[in-house]
Design a protein around this motif. Structure first.
Motif, mmCIF file in Angstrom:
data_model
loop_
_atom_site.group_PDB
_atom_site.id
_atom_site.type_symbol
_atom_site.label_atom_id
_atom_site.label_comp_id
_atom_site.label_asym_id
_atom_site.label_seq_id
_atom_site.Cartn_x
_atom_site.Cartn_y
_atom_site.Cartn_z
ATOM 1 N N UNK A 142 8.873 4.806 -8.556
ATOM 2 C CA UNK A 142 8.476 4.036 -7.997
ATOM 3 C C UNK A 142 9.232 2.709 -7.835
ATOM 4 N N UNK A 143 10.216 3.147 -8.908
ATOM 5 C CA UNK A 143 11.197 1.275 -8.802
ATOM 6 C C UNK A 143 11.873 2.068 -8.501
ATOM 7 N N UNK B 264 14.307 -3.111 -7.500
ATOM 8 C CA UNK B 264 12.781 -2.320 -8.242
ATOM 9 C C UNK B 264 12.163 -1.882 -7.433
ATOM 10 N N UNK B 265 12.047 -3.228 -6.504
ATOM 11 C CA UNK B 265 11.178 -3.116 -5.148
ATOM 12 C C UNK B 265 11.567 -2.909 -3.970
ATOM 13 N N UNK B 266 10.549 -2.433 -2.910
ATOM 14 C CA UNK B 266 10.159 -1.176 -1.467
ATOM 15 C C UNK B 266 10.984 -2.446 -0.692
ATOM 16 N N UNK B 267 11.239 -2.278 0.638
ATOM 17 C CA UNK B 267 12.172 -3.577 1.206
ATOM 18 C C UNK B 267 10.947 -4.565 1.282
ATOM 19 N N UNK C 73 2.625 -2.011 -8.477
ATOM 20 C CA UNK C 73 1.071 -2.831 -8.888
ATOM 21 C C UNK C 73 0.294 -2.680 -7.313
ATOM 22 N N UNK C 74 0.583 -1.919 -7.128
ATOM 23 C CA UNK C 74 0.083 -2.185 -5.713
ATOM 24 C C UNK C 74 -0.921 -0.830 -5.681
ATOM 25 N N UNK C 75 -1.524 -0.886 -6.451
ATOM 26 C CA UNK C 75 -1.707 1.026 -6.316
ATOM 27 C C UNK C 75 -4.165 0.682 -6.404
ATOM 28 N N UNK C 76 -4.238 -0.787 -6.234
ATOM 29 C CA UNK C 76 -5.776 -1.397 -5.742
ATOM 30 C C UNK C 76 -5.606 -1.443 -4.176
ATOM 31 N N UNK C 77 -4.502 -2.649 -4.271
ATOM 32 C CA UNK C 77 -4.444 -3.587 -2.352
ATOM 33 C C UNK C 77 -4.378 -2.237 -1.556
ATOM 34 N N UNK D 84 -4.255 -3.606 -16.067
ATOM 35 C CA UNK D 84 -4.627 -4.237 -14.982
ATOM 36 C C UNK D 84 -4.726 -2.454 -13.847
ATOM 37 N N UNK D 85 -5.731 -2.597 -13.058
ATOM 38 C CA UNK D 85 -5.610 -1.328 -11.961
ATOM 39 C C UNK D 85 -5.215 -1.425 -11.361
ATOM 40 N N UNK D 86 -4.132 -2.368 -10.963
ATOM 41 C CA UNK D 86 -2.961 -2.337 -10.341
ATOM 42 C C UNK D 86 -1.503 -1.641 -10.508
ATOM 43 N N UNK D 87 -1.758 -0.997 -11.811
ATOM 44 C CA UNK D 87 -0.692 -0.878 -12.184
ATOM 45 C C UNK D 87 -0.994 0.645 -12.130
#
Length: 280
Positions: free
Chosen positions: A35-36, A99-102, A109-113, A199-202
């Motif tokens: 993911x990273x 670490x991040x996407x483009x 940290x994007x698993x809720x939105x 956090x549930x974003x994880x």
């Protein structure tokens, strides 16, 4: 083995899912890596694990478990967020993994939105499409993490959101027991308890809550690229960390296939020391 393209990254790179589904009624585990983008050795370990599934030492395992492997969830970050082809990138010899996407978003940290195409591909085309019982989310951490003054080869943790179902949590702890008992006695592996948030974003938290999947985070030692030299892994460590990934995946696949995961002893979690960072 089947290979499926489940979506594309921000910059249009294919995201692949490797599938071994022998019986839809079998329990299913998902192995998720990178993911990273700067955490690459677990991807190399996942690819070595895929090769091992075709060898005699894993004979019969696929009769009792369905296996899904998403070996590179963040291909743009893994390519250093570059605009030229993979072939040109390899030829350049450059290393600038991110670490991040483009879009400069942390996918874990994007698993809720679920704002990013990579996260959407995972959720809509894997987690919602397959009946998954277990997931291991493989990452890397810095090189200075320790337990009792001894550097660790990795750390792990079950979901810690207060909203996780009790049975799902217990399944996560049992999965961790299989990993611990496969790695800790080897001598080259030394594990600690990861200190993680709720956090549930994880991924390990949000996926456990939303889909009732027993999840486990496994953080391997060191990274391939990082702004801090303290986090970058030396080449000498690569081999045993790749091996650690393979052992983790093989042991958990076997335990799910033969049912021993259902009776795994989780009491070790009660005394497993939390890791901490040594001075840099």
């Amino acid at each position: 083995m089947e290979l499926e393209v489940i979506g594309q990254s921000v910059k249009g790179r294919d995201i692949h899912l490797v599938k071994y589904i022998s019986d839809p009624d079998n329990p299913t585990i998902l192995y998720l890596t990178q993911q990273h983008g700067n955490e690459q050795l677990t991807t190399e370990g996942a690819l070595a694990f895929i090769k091992s599934l075709g060898t005699g030492k894993m004979k019969g395992v696929l009769d009792g478990v369905n296996i899904l492997v998403l070996p590179m969830a963040n291909p743009d970050g893994a390519m250093g967020d570059v605009d030229f082809s993979l072939e040109d990138y390899i030829a350049s010899g450059d290393r600038n993994l991110t670490r991040y996407n483009a879009n400069e978003v942390d996918l874990n940290r994007d698993h809720v939105a679920k704002t990013q195409p990579e996260t959407q591909a995972l959720h809509y085309n894997v987690l919602k499409e397959y009946s998954i019982d277990y997931m291991i989310d493989l990452h890397h951490q810095g090189t200075r993490s320790a337990v009792d003054g001894q550097l660790v080869s990795g750390s792990f943790l079950y979901p810690t959101s207060p909203n996780v179902d009790a049975d799902v949590l217990e399944g996560s702890k049992r999965l961790g027991s299989i990993v611990y008992n496969a790695i800790q006695p080897t001598g080259w592996g030394h594990l600690g308890k990861y200190v993680g948030g709720t956090a549930e974003t994880i991924g390990r938290n949000g996926i456990a809550v939303e889909y009732d999947i027993s999840t486990l985070l496994f953080e391997m030692r060191g990274m391939s690229d990082h702004e801090g030299e303290w986090a970058v892994l030396g080449q000498k460590s690569n081999g045993y960390l790749i091996k650690q990934t393979v052992v983790t995946l093989e042991a958990t696949a076997r335990a799910i296939a033969d049912g021993s995961v259902e009776t795994a002893d989780t009491t070790f979690w009660d005394t497993l020391p939390e890791q901490y960072n040594l001075p840099r």
